[in-house]
Design a protein around this motif. Structure first.
Motif, PDB file in Angstrom:
ATOM      1  N   GLY A 285       1.319  16.085  60.661  1.00 47.22           N
ATOM      2  CA  GLY A 285       1.521  17.354  61.351  1.00 47.22           C
ATOM      3  C   GLY A 285       2.589  17.265  62.407  1.00 47.22           C
ATOM      4  N   GLN A 286       2.452  16.259  63.272  1.00 46.04           N
ATOM      5  CA  GLN A 286       3.378  16.090  64.393  1.00 46.04           C
ATOM      6  C   GLN A 286       3.523  14.608  64.675  1.00 46.04           C
ATOM      7  OE1 GLN A 286       2.404  18.561  67.720  1.00 46.04           O
ATOM      8  NE2 GLN A 286       3.471  17.284  69.205  1.00 46.04           N
ATOM      9  N   GLU A 287       4.721  14.196  65.113  1.00 43.77           N
ATOM     10  CA  GLU A 287       4.950  12.752  65.241  1.00 43.77           C
ATOM     11  C   GLU A 287       6.013  12.451  66.300  1.00 43.77           C
ATOM     12  OE1 GLU A 287       3.189  10.651  63.635  1.00 43.77           O
ATOM     13  OE2 GLU A 287       4.288   8.748  63.616  1.00 43.77           O
ATOM     14  N   PRO A 288       5.774  11.435  67.147  1.00 42.90           N
ATOM     15  CA  PRO A 288       6.840  10.962  68.032  1.00 42.90           C
ATOM     16  C   PRO A 288       7.883  10.211  67.203  1.00 42.90           C
ATOM     17  CG  PRO A 288       4.664  10.106  68.685  1.00 42.90           C
ATOM     18  CD  PRO A 288       4.530  10.677  67.313  1.00 42.90           C
ATOM     19  N   TRP A 289       9.127  10.646  67.284  1.00 47.71           N
ATOM     20  CA  TRP A 289      10.202  10.060  66.458  1.00 47.71           C
ATOM     21  C   TRP A 289      10.759   8.846  67.191  1.00 47.71           C
ATOM     22  CZ3 TRP A 289      10.726  12.221  61.685  1.00 47.71           C
ATOM     23  CH2 TRP A 289      11.777  11.746  60.890  1.00 47.71           C
ATOM     24  N   ASP A 290      10.043   7.739  67.116  1.00 51.15           N
ATOM     25  CA  ASP A 290      10.418   6.593  67.942  1.00 51.15           C
ATOM     26  C   ASP A 290      11.360   5.640  67.216  1.00 51.15           C
ATOM     27  OD1 ASP A 290       8.778   5.300  66.140  1.00 51.15           O
ATOM     28  OD2 ASP A 290       7.147   4.965  67.554  1.00 51.15           O
ATOM     29  N   GLY A 291      11.842   4.653  67.955  1.00 57.69           N
ATOM     30  CA  GLY A 291      12.647   3.596  67.358  1.00 57.69           C
ATOM     31  C   GLY A 291      14.140   3.860  67.296  1.00 57.69           C
ATOM     32  N   ILE A 292      14.608   4.953  67.880  1.00 61.07           N
ATOM     33  CA  ILE A 292      16.054   5.208  67.884  1.00 61.07           C
ATOM     34  C   ILE A 292      16.720   4.268  68.889  1.00 61.07           C
ATOM     35  CG2 ILE A 292      17.861   6.917  68.321  1.00 61.07           C
ATOM     36  CD1 ILE A 292      16.192   7.474  65.810  1.00 61.07           C
ATOM     37  N   ARG A 293      17.616   3.423  68.381  1.00 61.58           N
ATOM     38  CA  ARG A 293      18.246   2.397  69.233  1.00 61.58           C
ATOM     39  C   ARG A 293      19.758   2.432  69.068  1.00 61.58           C
ATOM     40  NH1 ARG A 293      13.977   2.896  70.833  1.00 61.58           N
ATOM     41  NH2 ARG A 293      12.330   1.387  71.275  1.00 61.58           N
ATOM     42  N   ASN A 294      20.302   3.620  69.159  1.00 63.29           N
ATOM     43  CA  ASN A 294      21.752   3.813  69.069  1.00 63.29           C
ATOM     44  C   ASN A 294      22.107   4.842  70.131  1.00 63.29           C
ATOM     45  OD1 ASN A 294      23.824   5.928  67.948  1.00 63.29           O
ATOM     46  ND2 ASN A 294      24.403   4.017  66.939  1.00 63.29           N
ATOM     47  N   TYR A 295      23.131   4.532  70.937  1.00 65.68           N
ATOM     48  CA  TYR A 295      23.391   5.371  72.108  1.00 65.68           C
ATOM     49  C   TYR A 295      23.811   6.787  71.742  1.00 65.68           C
ATOM     50  CZ  TYR A 295      22.842   1.305  75.073  1.00 65.68           C
ATOM     51  OH  TYR A 295      22.326   0.231  75.739  1.00 65.68           O
TER      52      TYR A 295
ATOM     53  N   LEU B 132      12.587   9.401  72.978  1.00 68.10           N
ATOM     54  CA  LEU B 132      12.191   9.975  71.691  1.00 68.10           C
ATOM     55  C   LEU B 132      11.922  11.454  71.885  1.00 68.10           C
ATOM     56  CD1 LEU B 132       8.921  10.582  71.922  1.00 68.10           C
ATOM     57  CD2 LEU B 132       8.717   8.173  71.388  1.00 68.10           C
ATOM     58  N   VAL B 133      11.883  12.198  70.791  1.00 66.41           N
ATOM     59  CA  VAL B 133      11.348  13.561  70.807  1.00 66.41           C
ATOM     60  C   VAL B 133      10.191  13.600  69.815  1.00 66.41           C
ATOM     61  CG1 VAL B 133      13.577  14.631  71.366  1.00 66.41           C
ATOM     62  CG2 VAL B 133      12.841  14.469  68.970  1.00 66.41           C
ATOM     63  N   GLU B 134       9.311  14.606  69.977  1.00 65.62           N
ATOM     64  CA  GLU B 134       8.266  14.788  68.985  1.00 65.62           C
ATOM     65  C   GLU B 134       8.655  15.939  68.078  1.00 65.62           C
ATOM     66  OE1 GLU B 134       4.290  14.853  70.542  1.00 65.62           O
ATOM     67  OE2 GLU B 134       4.750  13.255  71.991  1.00 65.62           O
ATOM     68  N   VAL B 135       8.423  15.726  66.786  1.00 67.98           N
ATOM     69  CA  VAL B 135       8.751  16.754  65.808  1.00 67.98           C
ATOM     70  C   VAL B 135       7.501  17.120  65.010  1.00 67.98           C
ATOM     71  CG1 VAL B 135      11.156  16.024  65.610  1.00 67.98           C
ATOM     72  CG2 VAL B 135       9.462  15.106  64.021  1.00 67.98           C
ATOM     73  N   ALA B 136       7.465  18.369  64.572  1.00 67.58           N
ATOM     74  CA  ALA B 136       6.355  18.858  63.743  1.00 67.58           C
ATOM     75  C   ALA B 136       6.881  19.241  62.369  1.00 67.58           C
ATOM     76  CB  ALA B 136       5.685  20.063  64.402  1.00 67.58           C
ATOM     77  N   TYR B 137       6.071  18.993  61.372  1.00 67.42           N
ATOM     78  CA  TYR B 137       6.422  19.362  59.997  1.00 67.42           C
ATOM     79  C   TYR B 137       6.577  20.873  59.871  1.00 67.42           C
ATOM     80  CZ  TYR B 137       5.864  20.241  55.015  1.00 67.42           C
ATOM     81  OH  TYR B 137       6.044  20.673  53.727  1.00 67.42           O
TER      82      TYR B 137
END
Length: 150
Positions: free
Chosen positions: A22-32, A96-101
């Motif tokens: 349903g909704q998820e923290p979009w983590d792990g982005i490691r690029n500036y 991170l941002v959180e996104v929903a389907y």
DNA sequence: GCCAACGTTGGC
DNA sequence: GCCAACGTTGGC
């Protein structure tokens, strides 16, 4: 900029996974550059979900930003594969941002197709060697894909 | 699985 | 501040 594209490898996390959660923290982005895009996202922004590292890479559906950027907790977690020992809690490096389907397209739009579409001719998405996992989408790009997706 | 393209790191 | 070495991404 109200439209974005976010890449994911479905083997790791797919649009179907997002649908289940349903909704998820979009983590792990490691690029500036990607991080800076994350920081300019706002609640309500719309997002294309793109599947990479699959036989037919392309845009498979949509999501929506439901929580603006905040520090990605995985950067402080030594157990996480996203741990960044150089980042300190008083000055976090990664967000991170959180996104929903939102929806799954009946017909995904393959990268092969996007390469032939004038609206995408200037997009980083179709550039050779492009590794940017988050990028802005113009309203004409957004409308084109929605129209194709039926 | 291969490898070109790219971003980051670190020695100097 | 340069740049070679390294690690990662992502199409194929």
């Amino acid at each position: 900029m109200p439209y974005w594209l976010m890449k994911t490898e479905p083997d790791a996390f797919s649009l179907q996974d997002l649908q289940r959660r349903g909704q998820e923290p979009w983590d792990g982005i490691r690029n500036y550059q990607a991080r800076n895009f994350l920081r300019s996202m706002q609640t309500g922004d719309e997002v294309f979900i793109y599947h990479s590292r699959v036989p037919v890479p392309g845009i498979v559906g949509t999501a929506e930003v439901v929580c603006a950027a905040y520090p990605d907790p995985t950067q402080f977690d030594p157990q996480s594969k996203y741990y960044d020992p150089a980042s300190h809690p008083d000055r976090p490096r990664w967000d991170l941002v959180e996104v929903a389907y939102r929806r799954t397209f009946a017909h995904g739009i393959a990268l092969d197709i996007l390469r032939t579409v004038p609206e995408f001719s200037a997009s980083q998405l179709i550039r050779k060697g492009n590794r940017l996992s988050i990028l802005p989408i113009t309203s004409s790009q957004w409308q084109y894909v929605l129209q194709c997706a039926g």
